[in-house]
Write an enzyme that holds these catalytic residues in place. Structure first.
Site, PDB file in Angstrom:
ATOM      1  N   THR A   1      -1.019   4.709  -0.116  1.00 42.64           N
ATOM      2  CA  THR A   1      -1.512   5.593   0.724  1.00 42.64           C
ATOM      3  C   THR A   1      -0.639   6.921   1.273  1.00 42.64           C
ATOM      4  O   THR A   1      -0.659   7.715   0.903  1.00 42.64           O
ATOM      5  CB  THR A   1      -2.517   5.024   1.309  1.00 42.64           C
ATOM      6  OG1 THR A   1      -3.821   4.364   0.498  1.00 42.64           O
ATOM      7  CG2 THR A   1      -3.745   6.697   1.852  1.00 42.64           C
TER       8      THR A   1
ATOM      9  N   CYS B   1       0.925  -1.131  -0.028  1.00 41.67           N
ATOM     10  CA  CYS B   1      -0.406  -0.070   0.160  1.00 41.67           C
ATOM     11  C   CYS B   1       0.743   1.375  -0.213  1.00 41.67           C
ATOM     12  O   CYS B   1       1.804   1.766   0.559  1.00 41.67           O
ATOM     13  CB  CYS B   1      -1.199   0.266   1.440  1.00 41.67           C
ATOM     14  SG  CYS B   1      -2.072   1.698   0.573  1.00 41.67           S
TER      15      CYS B   1
END
Length: 352
Positions: free
Chosen positions: A186, A184
């Protein structure tokens, strides 16, 4: 703009302090838990570890393997109703440990209806990267109204107030984690996130006050991290990277630089969006990475390693049952938790 000065912690920031114990062996520890879900009223009993609803790990082959240990699998949202029907017919016992995964579009809702018309999947997982939108809450209410007897897991969020809103809106389990996953990005792309250990502690406190549960999603890189997640108050722990690279995962085994690997990517990565949607939409950025992970054979040995680690944690603090672990845990903050002198080397002495 405001700043919170309270220190927030991740798995790497703490260790669990040992305590006196009357347990004679790890074999005396029970990892089985039983939950009666708040809204659906359904009862579930098993080991509350699950494979993540990524296409690499959320496969029917993974569900079959994990069910042999009473673990769960959140099946990825790209499986068809026909795929579900075939699996349920061939492996009815494994099927009882599965979540069907959806997003929040009308197409997702229609797909859910189509699947549940044909197959009585026991659990629903509503999965979005950002669980803070009104649209997500409205969709959760819609699914709860349509399926009052189904346990619903919804997320992802990382703060207590949003956990409370999701539980009050129909979620039985709230999925916790923004940005901690191994594939991830993000936090890199948006600057948004929350250290996972503190997120679990704060969100579990909010959920338990309302009779709900939380599932820690992301950030576990070892069996010790899984144990810390349970010790922090997680009712369930979802694993992606730890279950990656196995025979039961999506993808072929290929050789890269003489090593056997499998492809693993985040579901918001460019690779995933090109695979399932044709391209990355012009209004958004990719929030996942793609990596080659070492091929690790059958998942069974990894499962035994994880469960063995959790049992050992329980013996160190005197917890006879997994349910007791959080009550018997004292975390201590550390500047360093591992001796890494030999970590860059393989068993044969060569650098990895």
């Amino acid at each position: 703009m405001r700043i919170e000065y309270d220190i927030k912690l991740d798995f790497k920031d703490v260790l669990i302090r040992p305590k006196r114990s009357v347990l004679k062996s790890r074999s005396e520890v029970s990892l089985v838990r039983e939950f009666r879900f708040k809204h659906s009223g359904a009862l579930w009993k098993g080991v509350p570890v699950m494979a993540a609803n990524m296409d690499h790990t959320g496969t029917f082959a993974m569900a079959k393997a994990l069910a042999e240990h009473d673990l769960m699998t959140a099946i990825d949202k790209f499986m068809s109703a026909a795929d579900w029907a075939t699996f349920a017919k061939k492996h009815p016992e494994a099927f009882q440990h599965c979540f069907v995964t959806i997003g929040i579009t009308d197409q997702d809702f229609d797909r859910l209806k189509d699947i549940l018309r044909q197959v009585d999947v026991p659990f629903i997982c509503m999965d979005v990267a950002n669980g803070y939108t009104e649209r997500f809450v409205d969709c959760l209410k819609r699914v709860r109204d349509a399926y009052p007897s189904k346990p619903i897991m919804a997320g992802n969020v990382v703060t207590g107030e949003m956990v409370e809103e999701l539980i009050l809106s129909g979620a039985d389990i709230v999925k916790i984690g923004i940005g901690p996953g191994s594939v991830c990005t993000t936090r890199e792309k948006t600057g948004v996130g929350y250290p996972q250990l503190s997120a679990i502690i704060e969100c579990a406190d909010a959920a338990h006050g309302l009779g709900g549960q939380v599932c820690a999603d992301g950030g576990c890189t070892s069996p010790g991290d899984v144990a810390k997640a349970f010790a922090a108050g997680a009712d369930f722990v979802m694993l992606g990277g730890l279950f990656s690279g196995h025979d039961e995962c999506l993808g072929d085994v290929v050789e890269v630089d003489g090593k056997k690997v499998k492809r693993f990517y985040g579901m918001s990565s460019t690779e995933a969006m090109e695979r399932y949607h044709g391209s990355v939409a012009g209004y958004r950025a990719s929030e996942g990475r793609s990596v080659n992970v070492p091929y690790r054979g059958p998942v069974n040995n990894t499962v035994l390693d994880i469960l063995g680690g959790i049992r050992s944690t329980c013996t160190y603090v005197g917890a006879h049952r997994l349910k007791e672990l959080s009550k018997r845990t004292t975390f201590i903050r550390v500047a360093r938790q591992l001796n890494e002198v030999f970590m860059p080397y393989q068993a044969n002495g060569n650098k990895t």
